[in-house]
Design a protein around this motif. Structure first.
Motif, PDB file in Angstrom:
ATOM      1  N   LYS A 270      47.723  23.641  47.846  1.00 18.32           N
ATOM      2  CA  LYS A 270      46.812  22.494  47.870  1.00 18.32           C
ATOM      3  C   LYS A 270      46.985  21.674  46.610  1.00 18.32           C
ATOM      4  CE  LYS A 270      41.959  21.204  48.562  1.00 18.32           C
ATOM      5  NZ  LYS A 270      42.171  20.547  49.875  1.00 18.32           N
ATOM      6  N   ILE A 271      47.285  20.389  46.760  1.00 21.02           N
ATOM      7  CA  ILE A 271      47.329  19.480  45.617  1.00 21.02           C
ATOM      8  C   ILE A 271      45.890  19.237  45.176  1.00 21.02           C
ATOM      9  CG2 ILE A 271      47.975  17.194  44.811  1.00 21.02           C
ATOM     10  CD1 ILE A 271      50.184  17.203  46.947  1.00 21.02           C
ATOM     11  N   SER A 272      45.626  19.473  43.909  1.00 20.46           N
ATOM     12  CA  SER A 272      44.238  19.470  43.444  1.00 20.46           C
ATOM     13  C   SER A 272      44.167  19.124  41.974  1.00 20.46           C
ATOM     14  CB  SER A 272      43.631  20.862  43.663  1.00 20.46           C
ATOM     15  OG  SER A 272      42.368  20.990  43.035  1.00 20.46           O
ATOM     16  N   TRP A 273      43.001  18.649  41.553  1.00 20.35           N
ATOM     17  CA  TRP A 273      42.747  18.520  40.126  1.00 20.35           C
ATOM     18  C   TRP A 273      42.741  19.913  39.521  1.00 20.35           C
ATOM     19  CZ3 TRP A 273      43.730  14.077  38.332  1.00 20.35           C
ATOM     20  CH2 TRP A 273      43.360  12.914  39.004  1.00 20.35           C
ATOM     21  N   SER A 274      43.315  20.041  38.332  1.00 22.54           N
ATOM     22  CA  SER A 274      43.459  21.357  37.718  1.00 22.54           C
ATOM     23  C   SER A 274      42.120  22.046  37.473  1.00 22.54           C
ATOM     24  CB  SER A 274      44.231  21.239  36.399  1.00 22.54           C
ATOM     25  OG  SER A 274      43.581  20.342  35.504  1.00 22.54           O
ATOM     26  N   ASN A 275      41.088  21.287  37.124  1.00 24.78           N
ATOM     27  CA  ASN A 275      39.807  21.925  36.817  1.00 24.78           C
ATOM     28  C   ASN A 275      39.017  22.296  38.060  1.00 24.78           C
ATOM     29  OD1 ASN A 275      39.381  19.065  37.215  1.00 24.78           O
ATOM     30  ND2 ASN A 275      37.317  19.321  36.433  1.00 24.78           N
ATOM     31  N   GLN A 276      39.560  22.021  39.242  1.00 29.18           N
ATOM     32  CA  GLN A 276      38.852  22.378  40.478  1.00 29.18           C
ATOM     33  C   GLN A 276      39.320  23.706  41.063  1.00 29.18           C
ATOM     34  OE1 GLN A 276      39.224  19.018  43.132  1.00 29.18           O
ATOM     35  NE2 GLN A 276      37.628  17.864  42.105  1.00 29.18           N
ATOM     36  N   PRO A 343      38.670  20.701  26.558  1.00 28.79           N
ATOM     37  CA  PRO A 343      38.310  19.828  25.435  1.00 28.79           C
ATOM     38  C   PRO A 343      39.530  19.118  24.854  1.00 28.79           C
ATOM     39  CG  PRO A 343      37.238  21.961  25.222  1.00 28.79           C
ATOM     40  CD  PRO A 343      38.215  22.088  26.351  1.00 28.79           C
ATOM     41  N   ALA A 344      39.351  17.854  24.514  1.00 33.07           N
ATOM     42  CA  ALA A 344      40.432  17.109  23.865  1.00 33.07           C
ATOM     43  C   ALA A 344      40.558  17.513  22.404  1.00 33.07           C
ATOM     44  CB  ALA A 344      40.165  15.611  23.974  1.00 33.07           C
ATOM     45  N   ASN A 345      39.445  17.957  21.808  1.00 35.47           N
ATOM     46  CA  ASN A 345      39.446  18.454  20.445  1.00 35.47           C
ATOM     47  C   ASN A 345      40.220  19.771  20.418  1.00 35.47           C
ATOM     48  OD1 ASN A 345      38.593  20.058  18.120  1.00 35.47           O
ATOM     49  ND2 ASN A 345      37.016  18.511  17.778  1.00 35.47           N
ATOM     50  N   THR A 346      41.333  19.798  19.727  1.00 34.57           N
ATOM     51  CA  THR A 346      42.217  20.965  19.765  1.00 34.57           C
ATOM     52  C   THR A 346      41.568  22.207  19.164  1.00 34.57           C
ATOM     53  OG1 THR A 346      43.248  20.220  17.697  1.00 34.57           O
ATOM     54  CG2 THR A 346      44.309  19.579  19.764  1.00 34.57           C
ATOM     55  N   GLU A 347      40.708  22.032  18.166  1.00 35.33           N
ATOM     56  CA  GLU A 347      40.021  23.182  17.577  1.00 35.33           C
ATOM     57  C   GLU A 347      39.023  23.779  18.560  1.00 35.33           C
ATOM     58  OE1 GLU A 347      38.304  22.372  13.794  1.00 35.33           O
ATOM     59  OE2 GLU A 347      40.226  21.958  12.814  1.00 35.33           O
ATOM     60  N   LEU A 348      38.324  22.923  19.299  1.00 34.66           N
ATOM     61  CA  LEU A 348      37.384  23.429  20.301  1.00 34.66           C
ATOM     62  C   LEU A 348      38.125  24.147  21.419  1.00 34.66           C
ATOM     63  CD1 LEU A 348      34.667  20.630  20.741  1.00 34.66           C
ATOM     64  CD2 LEU A 348      34.852  22.452  19.038  1.00 34.66           C
ATOM     65  N   LYS A 349      39.247  23.584  21.847  1.00 30.28           N
ATOM     66  CA  LYS A 349      40.026  24.233  22.894  1.00 30.28           C
ATOM     67  C   LYS A 349      40.457  25.624  22.471  1.00 30.28           C
ATOM     68  CE  LYS A 349      44.261  23.890  25.629  1.00 30.28           C
ATOM     69  NZ  LYS A 349      45.530  23.157  25.864  1.00 30.28           N
ATOM     70  N   ALA A 350      40.969  25.749  21.247  1.00 29.15           N
ATOM     71  CA  ALA A 350      41.389  27.054  20.746  1.00 29.15           C
ATOM     72  C   ALA A 350      40.205  28.004  20.644  1.00 29.15           C
ATOM     73  CB  ALA A 350      42.062  26.894  19.383  1.00 29.15           C
ATOM     74  N   GLY A 351      39.044  27.468  20.302  1.00 28.17           N
ATOM     75  CA  GLY A 351      37.869  28.304  20.144  1.00 28.17           C
ATOM     76  C   GLY A 351      37.321  28.861  21.438  1.00 28.17           C
ATOM     77  N   ILE A 352      37.449  28.096  22.534  1.00 28.63           N
ATOM     78  CA  ILE A 352      36.880  28.564  23.804  1.00 28.63           C
ATOM     79  C   ILE A 352      37.865  29.357  24.643  1.00 28.63           C
ATOM     80  CG2 ILE A 352      35.315  26.581  23.862  1.00 28.63           C
ATOM     81  CD1 ILE A 352      37.056  25.504  26.204  1.00 28.63           C
ATOM     82  N   LEU A 353      39.155  29.318  24.318  1.00 26.54           N
ATOM     83  CA  LEU A 353      40.150  30.014  25.140  1.00 26.54           C
ATOM     84  C   LEU A 353      39.808  31.487  25.375  1.00 26.54           C
ATOM     85  CD1 LEU A 353      43.634  28.545  24.099  1.00 26.54           C
ATOM     86  CD2 LEU A 353      42.506  28.408  26.332  1.00 26.54           C
ATOM     87  N   PRO A 354      39.398  32.234  24.334  1.00 30.64           N
ATOM     88  CA  PRO A 354      39.064  33.644  24.587  1.00 30.64           C
ATOM     89  C   PRO A 354      37.860  33.838  25.504  1.00 30.64           C
ATOM     90  CG  PRO A 354      39.422  33.229  22.238  1.00 30.64           C
ATOM     91  CD  PRO A 354      39.313  31.896  22.904  1.00 30.64           C
ATOM     92  N   LEU A 355      37.051  32.790  25.677  1.00 33.50           N
ATOM     93  CA  LEU A 355      35.843  32.883  26.492  1.00 33.50           C
ATOM     94  C   LEU A 355      36.098  32.537  27.960  1.00 33.50           C
ATOM     95  CD1 LEU A 355      33.390  31.029  24.063  1.00 33.50           C
ATOM     96  CD2 LEU A 355      33.899  33.480  24.146  1.00 33.50           C
ATOM     97  N   GLN A 360      40.637  29.912  34.462  1.00 34.69           N
ATOM     98  CA  GLN A 360      40.565  28.842  33.475  1.00 34.69           C
ATOM     99  C   GLN A 360      41.668  28.987  32.429  1.00 34.69           C
ATOM    100  OE1 GLN A 360      36.509  29.834  32.495  1.00 34.69           O
ATOM    101  NE2 GLN A 360      35.708  28.028  33.546  1.00 34.69           N
ATOM    102  N   GLN A 361      42.040  30.231  32.146  1.00 42.35           N
ATOM    103  CA  GLN A 361      43.171  30.455  31.249  1.00 42.35           C
ATOM    104  C   GLN A 361      44.447  29.890  31.868  1.00 42.35           C
ATOM    105  OE1 GLN A 361      43.242  31.955  28.235  1.00 42.35           O
ATOM    106  NE2 GLN A 361      41.391  33.190  28.064  1.00 42.35           N
ATOM    107  N   LYS A 362      44.587  30.077  33.176  1.00 36.54           N
ATOM    108  CA  LYS A 362      45.750  29.535  33.880  1.00 36.54           C
ATOM    109  C   LYS A 362      45.757  28.003  33.801  1.00 36.54           C
ATOM    110  CE  LYS A 362      46.009  33.354  37.212  1.00 36.54           C
ATOM    111  NZ  LYS A 362      45.810  33.740  38.633  1.00 36.54           N
ATOM    112  N   GLU A 363      44.575  27.413  33.924  1.00 36.07           N
ATOM    113  CA  GLU A 363      44.490  25.954  33.840  1.00 36.07           C
ATOM    114  C   GLU A 363      44.921  25.476  32.461  1.00 36.07           C
ATOM    115  OE1 GLU A 363      41.235  22.326  33.770  1.00 36.07           O
ATOM    116  OE2 GLU A 363      40.558  24.375  34.123  1.00 36.07           O
ATOM    117  N   ALA A 364      44.461  26.163  31.417  1.00 33.21           N
ATOM    118  CA  ALA A 364      44.836  25.778  30.057  1.00 33.21           C
ATOM    119  C   ALA A 364      46.342  25.866  29.869  1.00 33.21           C
ATOM    120  CB  ALA A 364      44.119  26.676  29.045  1.00 33.21           C
TER     121      ALA A 364
END
Length: 422
Positions: A270-276, A343-355, A360-364
């Motif tokens: 299915k072609i889809s938006w990644s966050n869906q 998140p577009a903020n790279t520090e926030l993205k790195a911070g939430i990855l473990p969560l 969602q990890q696959k999406e990242a």
């Protein structure tokens, strides 16, 4: 989705509405200023957002935020009504072509006027420019996503069909694989369903060295031949048995994610938006690049949601401080996670990855692959293009039902959209 109705209402009410911005009062702890924040989403998003608002208010006791959640199906109509009545929220969520629509009629604040309250220094390269229209910053991305191909490995395995190689596959391969999966699966399970979305059409155009719209936004940039081949692709998917009938495709396109064929485990691709991807089912789905991306990339990192400030807001600085909190605060990010895109903020993205959960990890990881393609984003969809999605769906449905040929649909659609843009 009510896009056409909202666009018509918008065109009638935006110009000349409201009074000039007044100097807002300075809030105190005893007498805080109040700003309104409007967004779309389900109950889960609303609960998370209200929790984030409480945290912001605790950190900024001179500002109160009134949250207003609306389902997406009625969000734009509600916004048009509020603008007409002079009750535009101070901060509101946007997407698609609406920033261009609103900016062209003076509804949005030029965020350059509140740049001291908005920090974008830690945003990933190119993500700040996603909110620029004609050189001015009108929105800030809440998070990024991209077009992707969602794969259900369980359906592939049950059919005995190997997973595609997304570094080499073509659109012809996609059609063949869909037909093979469907032929080797139980009745009611399909390889895919046609994707009728103007953002995907933009990807298709870019893969063919064209653009969906011209640089000046006055007409469609995609050629009649390239558009016709897109209609032909969807028709071929159905004719070869890889996709369901026209009526079932229409039904599936309007279903909630969990009730679609993909959500029920009855669709391989299915072609889809990644966050869906996480909204379809709890199955271990996989995210891949669409066919042709390695040869001629068309997908780009785009804003899944954007934040804007009303040009009539009396508390624009406080509104900007709130947006800054949403896009730059780690506590907010740990609650929101990837709900509005990564998140577009790279520090926030790195911070939430473990969560993040596995999907969602696959999406990242997928978004990192798209970023590595170094494909620049096209200009924001122009004013007048909000109805393109409805027009596209209508002509695609007519092609699937055999009412018009792909060539006829392409010619008529380009003519109609050009009139909207004009």
């Amino acid at each position: 989705m009510g896009v056409a109705g909202a666009t018509a209402a918008l065109a009638m009410v935006l110009t000349g509405c409201g009074s000039s911005p007044q100097a807002g009062k300075v809030g105190t702890v005893d007498d805080p200023v109040t700003i309104r924040f409007a967004w779309w989403g389900n109950d889960s998003r609303a609960k998370t957002t209200l929790d984030v608002i409480k945290d912001f208010e605790a950190a900024n006791p001179t500002i109160k935020v009134q949250g207003e959640n609306t389902e997406f199906s009625s969000y734009w109509d509600k916004m048009a009504t509020q603008i007409a009545g002079g009750t535009t929220p101070d901060v509101f969520a946007m997407s698609g072509s609406y920033p261009s629509e609103y900016a062209s009629r003076g509804v949005l604040l030029d965020l350059g006027t509140v740049s001291e309250q908005l920090d974008t220094s830690k945003f990933a390269e190119g993500t700040v420019d996603l909110g620029k229209i004609d050189g001015k910053q009108y929105t800030i991305t809440a998070g990024v996503n991209s077009m992707s191909m969602v794969i259900d490995p369980v359906v592939f395995e049950a059919a005995g069909v190997p997973l595609p190689d997304d570094e080499t596959w073509t659109w012809d391969d996609y059609v063949d694989i869909a037909a093979e999966v469907a032929s080797k699966s139980p009745a009611g399970t399909f390889g895919t369903t046609p994707m009728s979305n103007d953002s995907f059409l933009a990807v298709w155009a870019r893969q063919n060295n064209e653009t969906l719209y011209t640089d000046d936004g006055k007409k469609m940039g995609i050629s009649e031949d390239t558009l016709a081949r897109w209609f032909e692709l969807n028709k071929k998917l159905m004719d070869t048995g890889g996709a369901p009938s026209a009526s079932q495709t229409v039904e599936d396109g309007s279903a909630q994610p969990e009730l679609t064929l993909m959500g029920q485990g009855k669709q391989a691709m299915k072609i889809s938006w990644s966050n869906q991807m996480t909204s379809y089912s709890g199955a271990p789905l996989v995210m891949m690049k669409m066919p042709g991306e390695s040869k001629q990339p068309g997908a780009w990192l785009r804003s899944s949601m954007e934040y804007a400030i009303s040009g009539k807001s009396a508390q624009s600085k406080e509104a900007a401080l709130f947006i800054n909190y949403l896009v730059n605060n780690m506590d907010a990010a740990t609650k929101i996670k990837s709900d509005r895109g990564m998140p577009a903020n790279t520090e926030l993205k790195a911070g939430i990855l473990p969560l993040l959960k596995d999907a969602q990890q696959k999406e990242a990881g997928y978004l990192d692959r798209i970023a590595e393609l170094n494909v620049s984003a096209p200009p924001p969809f122009p004013a007048g293009s909000s109805a393109t999605l409805e027009v596209l769906n209508r002509y695609n449905t007519d092609v699937l039902f055999g009412k018009v040929s792909p060539q006829e649909a392409a010619k008529a659609m380009i003519s109609e959209v050009n009139q909207n843009l004009g």
